[in-house]
Design an enzyme around this catalytic site. Sequence first.
Site, PDB file in Angstrom:
ATOM      1  N   GLU A 189       0.815  -1.221   0.000  1.00 24.99           N
ATOM      2  CA  GLU A 189       0.000   0.000   0.000  1.00 24.99           C
ATOM      3  C   GLU A 189       0.847   1.269   0.000  1.00 24.99           C
ATOM      4  O   GLU A 189       0.432   2.303  -0.547  1.00 24.99           O
ATOM      5  CB  GLU A 189      -0.893   0.018   1.240  1.00 24.99           C
ATOM      6  N   ASP A 190       2.013   1.200   0.646  1.00 27.13           N
ATOM      7  CA  ASP A 190       2.783   2.429   0.821  1.00 27.13           C
ATOM      8  C   ASP A 190       3.422   2.944  -0.467  1.00 27.13           C
ATOM      9  O   ASP A 190       3.904   4.071  -0.518  1.00 27.13           O
ATOM     10  CB  ASP A 190       3.874   2.208   1.888  1.00 27.13           C
TER      11      ASP A 190
ATOM     12  N   HIS B 132       1.103   6.203  10.484  1.00 30.34           N
ATOM     13  CA  HIS B 132       0.494   6.751   9.269  1.00 30.34           C
ATOM     14  C   HIS B 132      -0.899   7.319   9.563  1.00 30.34           C
ATOM     15  O   HIS B 132      -1.535   6.924  10.545  1.00 30.34           O
ATOM     16  CB  HIS B 132       0.308   5.641   8.221  1.00 30.34           C
TER      17      HIS B 132
ATOM     18  N   ARG C   2       6.727  10.090   7.516  1.00 29.20           N
ATOM     19  CA  ARG C   2       6.907   9.459   6.198  1.00 29.20           C
ATOM     20  C   ARG C   2       6.381  10.289   5.029  1.00 29.20           C
ATOM     21  O   ARG C   2       6.594   9.907   3.873  1.00 29.20           O
ATOM     22  CB  ARG C   2       6.214   8.098   6.186  1.00 29.20           C
TER      23      ARG C   2
ATOM     24  N   CYS D  60      -2.302  -2.040   4.671  1.00 29.55           N
ATOM     25  CA  CYS D  60      -0.945  -1.986   4.087  1.00 29.55           C
ATOM     26  C   CYS D  60      -0.644  -3.126   3.137  1.00 29.55           C
ATOM     27  O   CYS D  60       0.237  -3.004   2.303  1.00 29.55           O
ATOM     28  CB  CYS D  60       0.141  -2.044   5.139  1.00 29.55           C
TER      29      CYS D  60
HETATM   30  C1  CIR Z   1       7.332   0.509   7.806  1.00 31.14           C
HETATM   31  O1  CIR Z   1       7.685   1.042   8.852  1.00 31.14           O
HETATM   32  O2  CIR Z   1       7.409   1.068   6.715  1.00 31.14           O
HETATM   33  C2  CIR Z   1       6.781  -0.898   7.893  1.00 31.14           C
HETATM   34  N1  CIR Z   1       7.478  -1.621   8.893  1.00 31.14           N
HETATM   35  C3  CIR Z   1       5.308  -0.884   8.176  1.00 31.14           C
HETATM   36  C4  CIR Z   1       4.510  -0.225   7.094  1.00 31.14           C
HETATM   37  C5  CIR Z   1       3.051  -0.306   7.331  1.00 31.14           C
HETATM   38  N2  CIR Z   1       2.344   0.303   6.263  1.00 31.14           N
HETATM   39  C6  CIR Z   1       1.159   0.873   6.394  1.00 31.14           C
HETATM   40  O3  CIR Z   1       0.628   0.969   7.483  1.00 31.14           O
HETATM   41  N3  CIR Z   1       0.610   1.383   5.312  1.00 31.14           N
END
Ligand code: CIR
Length: 258
Positions: A65-66, A160, A130, A247
Amino acid sequence: MRIAITRAVSPSIADCELTHLERSPIDLDVARAQHAAYEAVLADLGCRVERLQVEPDLPDSVFVEDIAVVLDEVAIITRPGAESRRGERSSIQRALEPHRRLEHIRAPGILDGGDVLVVQKDIYVGLSTRSDDEAVRQLKLIVADLGYTVTGVEVRGCLHLKSAVTAVSEDTLLINPDWIDATDLPGHAFIQVDPAERSAANVVRVGDTVLFAAAFPRTGERISAAGFDVQPVDASELAKAEGALTCCSLIFEAPDRN
Ligand code: CIR
């Protein structure tokens, strides 16, 4: 046709980024089994699941998702706030190319898809560790002719924006009011997470079904009591990597030609 892009859990997930949690051991087999069950739920709800190749050297790559924001008209490839995650972009770009025109967030902007909440024509962007104002500026330009409003929103205490708020329907948001001010999201109805379940605000909506993390049953009951169809999904192992339910997928409607 609704598509869900996912990616198998990386064998290097133990090296994931962590912001708010202490590192604790992640059982890869359990994480993989829970992730496969999550994919199965998406498939049961009518999604065509497109699982991308595992990325052994990219610990957080299961959190697809990111890396993109997929709107009906365009997909925006992000520039993740964590440098360790920028290598995830090329494969996501290839996966989205058949489905959408692509745009990109460019340096020095940073944006994680987990910070982007789209509710009809409102796009809210969490200003977190982020994602930043420069990305908001670029996003506004990208969607300028598409009828969206883009608003930067302060978040506190969580990773987030979508750790603090997600949509259970077109007009109702699930929110943890400790992490975000509801007044920053005007014009919506709200359901609050149960106070004992701080991380419960992250749910996935697939059609009329709301998937919630099985670890947060009281919040699940609140959503159900408000009249929504709910389904629990166990995602406890990836939660140790600060991953929540949204995510692990990019869900969108395929263009008609598919
Ligand atoms: C991070 O810190 O980027 C990953 N360990 C977790 C990302 C989770 N992503 C989200 O909630 N969209």
